[in-house]
Design a protein around this motif. Structure first.
Motif, PDB file in Angstrom:
ATOM      1  N   PRO A 152       0.412  -1.245   0.284  1.00  0.00           N
ATOM      2  CA  PRO A 152       0.206  -0.044  -0.118  1.00  0.00           C
ATOM      3  C   PRO A 152       1.136   1.136  -0.152  1.00  0.00           C
ATOM      4  CG  PRO A 152      -0.971  -1.762   1.121  1.00  0.00           C
ATOM      5  CD  PRO A 152      -0.147  -1.970   1.369  1.00  0.00           C
ATOM      6  N   THR A 153       2.055   1.377   0.838  1.00  0.00           N
ATOM      7  CA  THR A 153       3.327   2.380   0.654  1.00  0.00           C
ATOM      8  C   THR A 153       3.545   2.437  -1.057  1.00  0.00           C
ATOM      9  OG1 THR A 153       3.144   2.142   3.570  1.00  0.00           O
ATOM     10  CG2 THR A 153       4.920   3.467   2.265  1.00  0.00           C
ATOM     11  N   LEU A 154       3.814   1.061  -1.207  1.00  0.00           N
ATOM     12  CA  LEU A 154       4.505   1.586  -2.687  1.00  0.00           C
ATOM     13  C   LEU A 154       3.711   1.643  -3.334  1.00  0.00           C
ATOM     14  CD1 LEU A 154       7.044   0.274  -3.275  1.00  0.00           C
ATOM     15  CD2 LEU A 154       6.161  -1.606  -4.238  1.00  0.00           C
ATOM     16  N   LEU A 155       2.212   1.698  -3.076  1.00  0.00           N
ATOM     17  CA  LEU A 155       1.698   1.895  -4.229  1.00  0.00           C
ATOM     18  C   LEU A 155       1.085   3.799  -4.433  1.00  0.00           C
ATOM     19  CD1 LEU A 155      -1.135  -0.706  -4.685  1.00  0.00           C
ATOM     20  CD2 LEU A 155       0.115  -0.158  -6.556  1.00  0.00           C
ATOM     21  N   ILE A 156       0.755   3.687  -2.678  1.00  0.00           N
ATOM     22  CA  ILE A 156       0.687   5.501  -2.939  1.00  0.00           C
ATOM     23  C   ILE A 156       1.963   6.245  -3.455  1.00  0.00           C
ATOM     24  CG2 ILE A 156       0.690   7.609  -0.981  1.00  0.00           C
ATOM     25  CD1 ILE A 156      -1.091   5.360   0.126  1.00  0.00           C
ATOM     26  N   PHE A 182      -4.195  16.738 -17.994  1.00  0.00           N
ATOM     27  CA  PHE A 182      -5.388  17.079 -16.259  1.00  0.00           C
ATOM     28  C   PHE A 182      -6.016  15.680 -16.695  1.00  0.00           C
ATOM     29  CE2 PHE A 182      -9.246  17.557 -14.832  1.00  0.00           C
ATOM     30  CZ  PHE A 182      -9.155  17.605 -13.371  1.00  0.00           C
ATOM     31  N   ILE A 183      -6.339  15.285 -17.780  1.00  0.00           N
ATOM     32  CA  ILE A 183      -7.401  13.702 -18.400  1.00  0.00           C
ATOM     33  C   ILE A 183      -6.929  12.734 -18.054  1.00  0.00           C
ATOM     34  CG2 ILE A 183      -8.562  12.612 -19.672  1.00  0.00           C
ATOM     35  CD1 ILE A 183     -10.273  15.417 -20.790  1.00  0.00           C
ATOM     36  N   THR A 184      -4.942  12.740 -18.539  1.00  0.00           N
ATOM     37  CA  THR A 184      -4.149  12.217 -18.634  1.00  0.00           C
ATOM     38  C   THR A 184      -3.827  11.293 -16.923  1.00  0.00           C
ATOM     39  OG1 THR A 184      -3.188  11.995 -20.770  1.00  0.00           O
ATOM     40  CG2 THR A 184      -2.180  10.971 -19.006  1.00  0.00           C
ATOM     41  N   GLU A 185      -3.653  12.545 -16.443  1.00  0.00           N
ATOM     42  CA  GLU A 185      -3.071  12.837 -14.983  1.00  0.00           C
ATOM     43  C   GLU A 185      -4.292  11.651 -13.488  1.00  0.00           C
ATOM     44  OE1 GLU A 185      -1.133  15.763 -13.080  1.00  0.00           O
ATOM     45  OE2 GLU A 185       0.327  14.592 -13.919  1.00  0.00           O
ATOM     46  N   GLY A 186      -5.680  11.928 -14.548  1.00  0.00           N
ATOM     47  CA  GLY A 186      -6.618  11.648 -13.937  1.00  0.00           C
ATOM     48  C   GLY A 186      -6.752  10.064 -14.048  1.00  0.00           C
ATOM     49  N   LEU A 187      -6.483   9.676 -15.181  1.00  0.00           N
ATOM     50  CA  LEU A 187      -6.652   8.072 -15.287  1.00  0.00           C
ATOM     51  C   LEU A 187      -5.738   7.753 -14.687  1.00  0.00           C
ATOM     52  CD1 LEU A 187      -7.086   8.659 -19.478  1.00  0.00           C
ATOM     53  CD2 LEU A 187      -8.496   8.306 -17.706  1.00  0.00           C
ATOM     54  N   ILE A 188      -4.189   8.074 -14.702  1.00  0.00           N
ATOM     55  CA  ILE A 188      -2.665   7.866 -14.120  1.00  0.00           C
ATOM     56  C   ILE A 188      -3.558   7.730 -12.443  1.00  0.00           C
ATOM     57  CG2 ILE A 188      -0.862   8.082 -12.875  1.00  0.00           C
ATOM     58  CD1 ILE A 188      -0.408   9.102 -15.797  1.00  0.00           C
ATOM     59  N   ALA A 189      -3.776   8.501 -11.669  1.00  0.00           N
ATOM     60  CA  ALA A 189      -4.986   8.500 -10.446  1.00  0.00           C
ATOM     61  C   ALA A 189      -5.578   7.386 -10.318  1.00  0.00           C
ATOM     62  CB  ALA A 189      -4.729   9.232 -10.097  1.00  0.00           C
ATOM     63  N   LEU A 190      -6.518   7.323 -10.941  1.00  0.00           N
ATOM     64  CA  LEU A 190      -7.643   6.085 -10.890  1.00  0.00           C
ATOM     65  C   LEU A 190      -7.233   4.866 -11.162  1.00  0.00           C
ATOM     66  CD1 LEU A 190     -10.727   5.690 -11.359  1.00  0.00           C
ATOM     67  CD2 LEU A 190     -10.577   5.366 -13.700  1.00  0.00           C
ATOM     68  N   GLY A 191      -6.029   4.521 -11.839  1.00  0.00           N
ATOM     69  CA  GLY A 191      -5.258   3.254 -12.179  1.00  0.00           C
ATOM     70  C   GLY A 191      -4.470   2.905 -10.699  1.00  0.00           C
ATOM     71  N   GLN A 206      -5.270  -4.572  -3.232  1.00  0.00           N
ATOM     72  CA  GLN A 206      -3.908  -4.490  -2.614  1.00  0.00           C
ATOM     73  C   GLN A 206      -5.041  -4.156  -1.548  1.00  0.00           C
ATOM     74  OE1 GLN A 206      -1.314  -5.454  -3.178  1.00  0.00           O
ATOM     75  NE2 GLN A 206      -0.621  -5.878  -1.477  1.00  0.00           N
ATOM     76  N   ILE A 207      -5.074  -3.486  -0.473  1.00  0.00           N
ATOM     77  CA  ILE A 207      -6.131  -3.215   1.165  1.00  0.00           C
ATOM     78  C   ILE A 207      -7.300  -4.182   1.764  1.00  0.00           C
ATOM     79  CG2 ILE A 207      -6.884  -1.744   2.474  1.00  0.00           C
ATOM     80  CD1 ILE A 207      -5.872   0.476   1.165  1.00  0.00           C
ATOM     81  N   ARG A 208      -7.701  -4.271   0.526  1.00  0.00           N
ATOM     82  CA  ARG A 208      -8.820  -5.377   0.434  1.00  0.00           C
ATOM     83  C   ARG A 208      -7.808  -6.944   0.324  1.00  0.00           C
ATOM     84  NH1 ARG A 208     -13.302  -4.054  -4.024  1.00  0.00           N
ATOM     85  NH2 ARG A 208     -14.254  -2.072  -2.483  1.00  0.00           N
ATOM     86  N   ARG A 209      -6.859  -7.189  -0.038  1.00  0.00           N
ATOM     87  CA  ARG A 209      -6.219  -8.567  -0.020  1.00  0.00           C
ATOM     88  C   ARG A 209      -5.335  -8.516   1.335  1.00  0.00           C
ATOM     89  NH1 ARG A 209      -2.524  -9.516  -5.127  1.00  0.00           N
ATOM     90  NH2 ARG A 209      -4.204  -8.815  -6.112  1.00  0.00           N
ATOM     91  N   VAL A 210      -4.810  -7.590   1.620  1.00  0.00           N
ATOM     92  CA  VAL A 210      -3.690  -7.605   2.762  1.00  0.00           C
ATOM     93  C   VAL A 210      -4.774  -7.583   4.226  1.00  0.00           C
ATOM     94  CG1 VAL A 210      -2.387  -6.468   4.243  1.00  0.00           C
ATOM     95  CG2 VAL A 210      -2.111  -5.864   2.129  1.00  0.00           C
ATOM     96  N   CYS A 266      -5.661   3.918  -8.011  1.00  0.00           N
ATOM     97  CA  CYS A 266      -6.094   3.901  -6.514  1.00  0.00           C
ATOM     98  C   CYS A 266      -6.758   2.559  -6.723  1.00  0.00           C
ATOM     99  CB  CYS A 266      -7.343   5.336  -6.721  1.00  0.00           C
ATOM    100  SG  CYS A 266      -6.908   7.144  -6.269  1.00  0.00           S
ATOM    101  N   ILE A 267      -7.334   2.566  -8.016  1.00  0.00           N
ATOM    102  CA  ILE A 267      -8.107   0.291  -8.435  1.00  0.00           C
ATOM    103  C   ILE A 267      -6.714  -0.382  -7.287  1.00  0.00           C
ATOM    104  CG2 ILE A 267      -8.701  -0.952  -9.929  1.00  0.00           C
ATOM    105  CD1 ILE A 267      -9.368   1.309 -11.468  1.00  0.00           C
TER     106      ILE A 267
END
Length: 223
Positions: A141-145, A201-210, A218-222, A212-213
């Protein structure tokens, strides 16, 4: 996208290695941790000028070291050639921002319960096994953030590219930030420049969405 992928991957890998080292107890650890943050604390413009001198095609110290080591027989025009300009910017960005990644990952490593690693050592687990099966899953989780923060920052990079290469040569290091700046303020094409900024801006939003998913999974798995 290439700059974002390369810089984020390198900074994550090197930052993780630094965090693993700094997580251990050794003499002078506090001083090393403080010194590690110096590149990150330096203004980006200063970093750009420093690497411009280091990688100068005529009198740079990098060419001097490589030629005296017998690795090259001529001076390389690092940020003046389309073949090497992007690599030079990536090296400069990795040097500056890796401490930021190391700091975030170090904080994540310190949340891993020591009882788990101590129990694993008592059971005969090696360092690599402890890292792969205990530390890394809990650190994900820390790695993804950290990767999210860094990827978003890398995608909108402006100052390092603008000072070091200006987007050249031959647009080989052009980013959406430098392109939108040139279109808006050099050619005064406000519609086109606004469209480029909106696309960024839209591309950054898509990167952030990916990210976050992946983070939620990962949080649910842990958990």
């Amino acid at each position: 996208m290439w700059f974002t992928l390369a810089s984020t991957a390198l900074e994550t890998a090197i930052g993780l290695a630094m965090a693993l080292i700094l997580c251990e107890s050794f003499s002078g650890r506090g001083l090393v941790r403080a010194a590690m943050l110096v590149p990150w604390a330096m203004p980006t413009v200063v970093t750009s000028k420093m690497f411009a001198w280091l990688f100068d095609g005529e009198h740079g110290i990098v060419n001097f070291v490589l030629s005296h080591a017998g690795l090259t027989d001529h001076n390389v025009n690092w940020y003046g050639s389309p073949d090497t300009a992007m690599a030079t910017i990536i090296i400069a960005d990795v040097w500056k921002t890796t401490p930021f990644m190391a700091l975030l990952l170090l904080a994540g490593l310190q949340t891993v319960p020591k009882s788990l690693t101590e129990a694993a050592r008592m059971d005969g687990a090696k360092s690599w096994t402890i890292f792969w099966y205990i530390r890394l899953p809990l650190l994900m989780p820390t790695l993804l953030i950290a990767g999210l923060f860094r990827a978003l920052d890398a995608f909108r990079i402006f100052d390092l590219v603008y000072v070091l290469t200006g987007g050249g040569p031959a647009d080989s290091t052009e980013t959406l930030s430098t392109l939108s700046y040139k279109v808006l303020f050099s050619t005064l094409q406000f519609g086109y420049g606004s469209a480029v900024s909106t696309a960024m801006f839209i591309t950054e939003g898509l990167i952030a969405l990916g990210f976050c998913i992946c983070l939620v999974r990962q949080i649910r798995r842990v958990g």
